[in-house]
Design an enzyme around this catalytic site. Structure first.
Site, short mmCIF file in Angstrom:
data_model
loop_
_atom_site.label_atom_id
_atom_site.label_comp_id
_atom_site.label_asym_id
_atom_site.label_seq_id
_atom_site.Cartn_x
_atom_site.Cartn_y
_atom_site.Cartn_z
N ASP A 67 -39.34 -55.69 81.38
CA ASP A 67 -39.08 -56.67 80.64
C ASP A 67 -40.71 -57.20 80.08
O ASP A 67 -41.04 -56.67 78.88
CB ASP A 67 -38.80 -57.82 80.47
CG ASP A 67 -37.59 -58.48 81.26
OD1 ASP A 67 -36.62 -57.38 81.30
OD2 ASP A 67 -37.31 -59.67 81.78
N HIS B 19 -38.03 -60.07 84.20
CA HIS B 19 -37.34 -58.66 84.83
C HIS B 19 -38.80 -57.93 85.14
O HIS B 19 -39.16 -57.75 83.88
CB HIS B 19 -36.19 -57.54 84.44
CG HIS B 19 -35.34 -58.75 84.60
ND1 HIS B 19 -34.96 -59.26 83.08
CD2 HIS B 19 -34.44 -58.22 85.48
CE1 HIS B 19 -33.76 -60.03 84.08
NE2 HIS B 19 -33.35 -58.66 84.93
C1 XUL Z 1 -27.36 -60.58 84.16
C2 XUL Z 1 -28.19 -61.39 83.78
C3 XUL Z 1 -29.24 -61.65 84.23
C4 XUL Z 1 -30.39 -61.89 85.78
C5 XUL Z 1 -31.59 -61.26 85.86
O1 XUL Z 1 -25.86 -61.60 83.62
O2 XUL Z 1 -28.25 -63.23 84.36
O3 XUL Z 1 -30.10 -61.40 83.41
O4 XUL Z 1 -29.87 -63.58 85.09
O5 XUL Z 1 -31.05 -60.24 86.65
#
Ligand code: XUL
Ligand code: CO
Length: 437
Positions: free
Chosen positions: A104, A101
């Site tokens: 992150d 993300h």
């Molecule tokens: C949350 C989830 C996230 C996504 C990316 O449940 O799976 O981490 O993979 O935003």
């Protein structure tokens, strides 16, 4: 600085007789399975969030991990050290991909402009590390759920000001993913859902979400982003009801808003469980629509109703997953991303290796077993035979749309009532168990 000094060299394949927990027993990246190597089939990826920024905090307690790469007081230094630790880990584990993300890899600043600058700085740093190691970005995404501004949704927020903030954030996240050669870009609707219909215009919110995705597609085209856009369904948590509940709901949403040509799905095992489905059901629904793009590999706990994000170890589950993936001839530019975390009590950096090695070996075993099942035609022949009546004669004409209800009646008058045939479920289950040995 070496962060994972407990693992001196990269994790080796030692074969199934090995008793070394820091070795692969099944995952041999160079081994051919059919026409591809294991590495090409599986395209393993590490999730930046759980593995490097996860701190063991839960709703009942403070952080329990004291990661050496998270100690610097300066946010950018800390982000750089985290990135260095990440690339050391990828290299030693022997994976070719990672996912992140925006938040992150780079800290939020005092202002939106400063946050964007931080992201740019960290993207440049990541690019250098990618180039020097050959490790690639499987996908990027935007964190549209942590910042309190998104408490009532990002794209589905009742306030257009928040929509705009989310749109501005996603613009940068797509740009950075593009700069880093990301092979996909994921939308997971973190807070895109509702808590109560008493304050919610559901029709309006779904339209906002569609508009948001259309804007992202248009922007991707404009900057020449060649990656695949993916949506990751999840039914609940954090919101009580998320709009991208499961694969079928998400596909019909995409069709409703003419977005279907621009997206595929990223199916996560634990999200399937939360939706009251099996992982293989969600994979099968996505694959049948030609829309299975990538997977988030993990597992939940069947006794718990939340997203525990444990590493996948169930060979039955990985075999079923790999059967569906092999039948559609692979994940294309997608991969197997471990959206999984070690438990709060697994406090040592080396525990991150155990988690990933276990998951990679479970998928490698699933791949080997699924490949043999397909080679031997175990289920393929049975399934082909089960539907054979649609291949010719009356059944074929039916499927071509050439039979009316009246003609069906006439055909029954001439041919009589059907004779029931066994579905042989128990036989198939025992054969599958024999292959799992
Ligand atoms: C949350 C989830 C996230 C996504 C990316 O449940 O799976 O981490 O993979 O935003
Ligand atoms: Co996920």
């Amino acid at each position: 600085m070496e962060y994972f000094s407990q693992v001196k060299k990269s994790i080796a394949f030692e074969g199934k007789e090995s008793k070394n927990p820091l070795a692969f027993k099944y995952y041999n990246p160079h081994q051919k399975v059919g026409d591809k190597t294991m590495a090409e089939h599986l395209r393993f990826s590490v999730a930046f969030w759980h593995t490097f920024t996860g701190n063991g905090q839960d709703m009942f307690g403070a952080p329990s991990f004291d990661r050496p790469w998270r100690r610097s007081a300066d946010p950018i230094d800390r982000a750089k050290q985290t990135m260095e630790a990440a690339f050391e880990f990828f290299r030693k584990l022997g994976v070719k991909y990672y996912c992140f993300h925006d938040r992150d890899i780079a800290p939020e600043g005092e202002s939106f402009a400063e946050t964007c600058k931080n992201l740019e700085t960290m993207a440049r740093f990541a690019k250098e590390l990618q180039e020097s190691t050959g490790i690639k970005l499987l996908w990027g995404t935007a964190n549209l759920f942590s910042n309190p501004v998104y408490a009532q949704g990002a794209a589905t927020n009742p306030d257009a000001h928040v929509f705009a903030y989310a749109a501005a954030q996603v613009k940068h996240a797509i740009e950075v993913t593009h700069e880093l050669g990301g092979e996909n870009y994921v939308f997971w609707g973190g807070r895109e859902g509702y808590e109560t219909l008493l304050n919610t215009n559901l029709k309006q919110e779904r339209e906002q979400l569609a508009r948001f995705l259309q804007m992202a597609v248009e922007f991707g085209k404009k900057i020449g982003f060649k990656g695949q856009f993916l949506i990751e369904p999840k039914p609940k948590e954090p919101t009580k009801h998320q709009y991208d509940t499961d694969a079928a709901t998400t596909l019909s949403f995409l069709r409703e808003y003419d977005l279907i040509d621009y997206f595929k799905l990223n199916i996560e095992a634990n999200h399937a469980t939360l939706a009251g489905h099996t992982f293989e059901h969600e994979l099968a629904v996505a694959s049948a629509a030609g829309k299975l793009g990538s997977i988030d590999a993990n597992r939940g706990d069947l006794l718990l109703g939340w997203d525990t994000d444990q590493f996948p170890l169930d060979i039955y589950g990985t075999t079923m997953a790999m059967l569906i993936i092999l039948r559609q001839n692979g994940l294309g530019r997608g991969g197997v991303n471990f959206d999984a975390k070690v438990r709060r009590s697994s406090i040592d950096p080396v525990d991150l290796f155990y988690g990933h090695i276990g998951g990679m070996d479970a998928f490698a075993r699933g791949l080997l077993i699924a490949h043999r099942l397909i080679e031997d035609g175990v289920f393929e022949n049975f399934i082909a035979e089960r539907y054979r009546s649609y291949q010719s004669g009356f059944g074929a004409r039916l499927m071509e749309g050439k039979v009316t209800l009246e003609e069906a009646e006439q055909w029954i008058i001439e041919n009589g009532a059907p004779k029931p045939k066994s579905g042989r479920q128990e036989m198939l289950e025992l054969i599958l168990n024999d292959y799992l040995r």
